[in-house]
Design a protein around this motif. Structure first.
Motif: not given
Length: 966
Positions: A404, A412, A416-417, A420, A561, A563, A568, A575, A654
């Motif tokens: 993170e 990034g 936060s996720f 988003i 996102y 990370r 995903n 997150g 990103n």
């Protein structure tokens, strides 16, 4: 009808190149592999050339491109001979909105009078002026007037009547327009002499059309078809009629460059039961419910009994005949009343309203702590809940926290996720579902008019509340179908409303009213018809929370996102930290109690990345310090490769991290596959960028940005003296691939032996590095797989041995994955009682390997099997809690050696539960392992459990038995 429970399923994606006859040829191979049930993508008639089958055009017929009923009979007979079943994917929510769909064409021709009008979820009285009784068709590539005057619409006569063509699309002409068309031939024009009055035979046909009844019933349609047939015959055989009709068509179709010449065609189009419009209009004013904002997929009213019978007649017949032995229900969340649908389905299949007497699983995306409604008569889900649970076993939580920090420091987003997701859901509602949200707000406004505390809320306030609460909704949907609300649903609604009011205090009053409606908290004096209206609103609302979640999360936030992109995944929580090992065991035990026959998926046709790609990327969580060192170097080295777009270098930080993770996860094992991979990668990056919607999107693609993105990626993959990235990437990726492969082997064995039904996606018995569709629907080379399996079986026949060490040393060819799959599936099929309902007992490890072992036992009536796999091996090799794990300075890459024997596991042991046998035999290797005594019970030394293979499936041993393999 006998209930058949699969022991292992194998998904095939059917298309015209890979049909039912091709599947029949695979049955012996799948049976030999250990598969018990073929899992088929939709087989009903779909659009021409469909690569997936979800665009059904005729649910009463099998897809001709796949081979039809005769080919299905051949496939099911081959399955029967091998004692295998057929799990069929069906699509109750929607059909294709195109000319190949006869029901849809009928609706476009006859409008609300069509007997098929009630089949489709159409609002025939939308707010837009002039749209009453019409369907909005967002099919135009330019504004209507432009398309019209460019001559893109053409009226033509065919054997089944007059049709309007827009390029390759056919639109039917309503019967009431035929007199208007034919009269155009006698209306005269300034440029050409007219052919005279309408020929008598045409006049007679026009008169017969005028006399047809206004209601489009069966008699009307039969008479209309007879008249249009005669009209075509006359056109073909009477020169006078043909000249007259050709002149009529010429007069209507107009001449490009003469705008006034299109007036007749404009008038003809205006009189139809549909209105063609520029495609972006759909997202604002569409008046039929769609599948996920896809205008070519129109939703159906499957809750209507007549619609259910019409759309399920063939499927039910196949099931009653025993050709189909199980069903997978696509997009269950799109239905008005999923529970009622499932009850009706089981009743039609078994004659009983209670229980799940026929094997049914549903495509349902569950949240991390969400469960299927207990009263649904199904056996489980299609497996995304298991996929995300097992994936978490191979992610290091502490390393994820470090990732993170790395992610934020290298470009990034600050959000936060969860933030988003909120923004992406609002974007989806604004860009894709604004019409649907406005309709919901209008329905809520009508309810507010009858409530004294809500009457003065404006429509804008109510619309804002609808959007805010839906953007904050924590799950895909609730399942309220009566005037009572469960505690769990009450909690979801309260959480969403509280979050919406916090984010937008100005919408607080409207959100409070919406909450009262969703919870059915009306006053005692509210009339019964308005109570039903409140309930209808709730059930309608529930049909849209799922699509908004899917388009906001799966198809947007999960591309924003980045990370650790292996998290995903559909149904995932990128997150949040992964479930720890004890939670994995707890959920497996709960799964055994509630949904023991749910599918255990790891790759599907909808996954964002294949199981093997995810396992590779997961390794980054084990070596965050090494990753941050590489990332900083790579960004510095590759900065000069970045094209400039709108004054900014491409990609940004990103997207650059997304590219590197994708390359690490999907890079081919064979050099000859690299050129093809680069082509696939280019298409994937464009899709990913459009889904993210940051610099380009599907509605307004930016070709310059997309070109720059692909250019950067291809340039860094070109070897050369000045490309420092290339050799370093290859070294680092080789390490990632090694540990990713070990993780994949562990995942396979856990999948096959955990509670549930292991599900395999086509081709994944070998290494598969596919990305999101359409990449994961590429053809599979089954000849290679069949030859490999035949070789393995030949090696073990006659008491001969399978050289496990050779398989491990040559792991890159994929045979080791096939071997493990084959051996474990065969054992599972031969011991159904252990896996169908056998007790699940978590096991603990002690010693240096603690934390790097996932192990459990299955027990049934005194029979045992033990499962033990290693996990987080790169972290273990890097020194467990050493500098590389703690985020200190990067060191050397973990050694690429096999995690076997005493050298790796030392004195680590596996603690056995009371009552277990003292001698165990590894089904995979044939080796025997004796349990030793220890304080508190018996133990197995891990150095012996994993002496020659990095996974173990242990059955009670027989000292007299010969070795299975070495």
């Amino acid at each position: 009808m006998t209930l058949r429970i699969p022991a292992a399923t194998y998904r095939l994606q059917f298309n015209r190149e890979s049909g039912l006859n091709e599947a029949r040829a695979l049955v012996p191979y799948l049976h030999a592999l250990g598969v018990t049930d073929l899992y088929a993508s939709p087989l009903l008639q779909a659009g021409r050339g469909s690569g997936h089958g979800y665009d059904v055009t005729d649910p009463t017929r099998l897809n001709r491109e796949l081979g039809g009923e005769r080919a299905l009979a051949g496939l099911t007979e081959a399955l029967r001979q091998h004692d295998m079943g057929l799990l069929l994917d069906i699509v109750p929510n929607h059909m294709a909105a195109r000319a190949e769909n006869p029901w849809w064409v009928d609706v476009l021709r006859y409008g609300p009078a069509s007997p098929y009008a009630p089949y489709f979820d159409i609002n025939w009285t939308p707010d837009r002026p002039g749209m009453t009784g019409k369907v909005l068709l967002p099919i135009l590539g330019s504004p209507y007037g432009t398309a019209l005057e460019n001559g893109e619409f053409v009226l033509a006569l065919q054997e089944d009547g007059f049709w309007l063509f827009y390029h390759d699309r056919r639109l039917p002409v309503k019967p009431g327009s035929y007199r208007q068309i034919l009269s155009s031939g006698a209306s005269g024009c300034s440029e050409n002499p007219c052919p005279g009055p309408m020929p008598r035979q045409l006049e007679d046909l026009a008169g017969e059309l005028d006399k047809l009844p206004s209601h489009a019933g069966t008699g009307f349609m039969t008479a209309f078809r007879e008249i249009t047939g005669r009209l075509w015959h006359l056109y073909q055989n009477c020169s006078e009629a043909r000249v007259f009709i050709d002149e009529a068509l010429r007069a209507i179709n107009g001449t490009r460059g003469q705008p006034a010449s299109f007036d007749r065609l404009d008038g003809l189009l205006a009189g139809q039961h549909y209105r063609p419009v520029f495609w972006p209009v759909a997202n604002r004013e569409i008046n039929y419910r769609r599948f996920f904002g896809v205008s070519e997929l129109v939703a159906v009213h499957v809750e209507d009994e007549n619609v259910f019978k019409a759309t399920h007649s063939l499927v039910l017949r196949l099931a009653r005949a025993g050709q189909v032995t199980g069903l997978r229900i696509d997009h269950i969340d799109g239905l008005y009343d999923p529970e009622a649908y499932l009850i009706r389905l089981q009743e039609q299949l078994t004659g009983k309203r209670e229980g799940a007497g026929f094997y049914v699983v549903v495509e349902k995306i569950l949240g991390p702590v969400e469960e299927l409604p207990a009263n649904w008569p199904v056996h489980g889900t299609s497996g995304y809940d298991f996929l995300n649970l097992v994936n978490g076993l191979f992610i290091h939580s502490e390393g994820l926290d470090r990732l993170e920090e790395i992610y934020r420091c290298n470009g990034g987003p600050e959000d936060s996720f969860e933030e988003i997701v909120y923004k992406m859901k609002k974007r989806a509602m604004a860009e894709l579902f604004s019409g649907e949200m406005r309709t919901l707000a209008g329905q809520l406004g009508r309810l507010a008019e009858q409530d004294r505390h809500a009457r003065d809320l404006t429509l804008d306030e109510l619309a804002e509340a609808v959007v805010e609460v839906m953007a904050c909704f924590p799950v895909y949907r609730t399942y309220i179908r009566e005037f009572t609300v469960t505690d769990r649903e009450r909690q979801y609604i309260a959480e969403a409303v509280a979050s919406a009011a916090r984010r937008n205090p100005g919408a607080g009053r409207a959100c409070a009213f919406l909450q009262r409606v969703l919870l059915q908290k009306y006053t005692d004096n509210l009339p019964a018809e308005w109570r039903l209206a409140w309930l209808h609103f709730v059930m309608r609302w529930q049909q849209f929370t799922g699509p908004v979640m899917a388009k906001g999360v799966e198809d947007a936030a999960m591309y924003v996102y980045n990370r650790l992109v292996s998290m995903n995944e559909v149904g995932g929580a990128p997150g949040a930290p992964p479930a720890p090992l004890p939670e994995f065991h707890r959920r497996n035990r709960a799964r055994l109690q509630s949904r023991a026959y749910s599918l255990n998926a790891t790759s599907t046709h909808d996954t964002k990345r294949s199981e093997d790609v995810r396992m590779r990327i997961n390794v980054l969580s084990e070596i965050p310090a090494l990753w941050t060192g590489r990332l900083e170097q790579w960004r510095r080295w590759n900065d000069g490769h970045k094209p400039v777009w709108n004054g900014r270098p491409v990609p940004d930080g990103n997207m650059e991290q997304f590219i590197y993770q994708t390359l690490l996860g999907a890079w081919p094992l064979r050099e000859d596959e690299v050129p093809g991979f680069k082509k696939r990668l280019a298409g994937y990056l464009v899709k990913a960028a459009r889904e993210a919607g940051t610099h380009t999107n599907w509605l307004q693609p930016d070709g310059d940005y997309e070109k720059a993105l692909v250019q950067f990626t291809m340039s860094i993959l070109e070897p050369g003296e000045n490309n420092l990235f290339w050799p370093d990437f290859i070294r680092f990726q080789a390490c990632i691939a090694h540990y990713g492969a070990l993780g994949s082997l562990s995942q396979i064995l856990v999948k096959i032996t955990s509670p549930g039904v292991p599900d395999f996606y086509q081709g994944t018995e070998l290494w598969d590095f596919s990305l999101v569709d359409p990449d994961n629907r590429r053809p599979v080379d089954f000849n290679v797989r069949m030859a490999m399996l035949a070789q393995l079986r030949e090696q073990e026949s006659g008491g001969r041995t399978i050289p496990v060490r050779e398989l491990l040393d040559s792991w890159r060819d994929g045979r080791v994955k096939l071997f493990l799959t084959y051996r474990a599936l065969q054992f599972r099929r031969n011991h159904p009682e252990l896996f169908a309902g056998g007790e699940y007992i978590p096991l603990e490890a002690s010693g240096p390997g603690t934390g790097h072992v996932c192990a459990f036992a299955r027990r049934s009536d005194g029979n045992w099997v033990l499962v033990a796999v290693p996990r987080l091996l790169a972290l273990f090799r890097a020194g467990c809690r050493g500098p590389a794990a703690q985020g200190g300075p990067p060191g050397e890459l973990p050694p690429r050696i096999l995690p076997l024997g005493k050298e790796t596991w030392g004195d680590s042991t596996l603690l056995l539960p009371e009552g277990t046998p003292g001698l165990w035999r590894n089904v995979l290797t044939g080796e025997t392992v004796a349990a030793g005594a220890a304080p508190g019970g018996r133990v197995l030394p891990l150095a012996e459990v994993w002496q020659s293979f990095p996974a173990a499936l242990l059955a009670p041993g027989d000292p007299q038995a010969g070795p299975l393999c070495i």
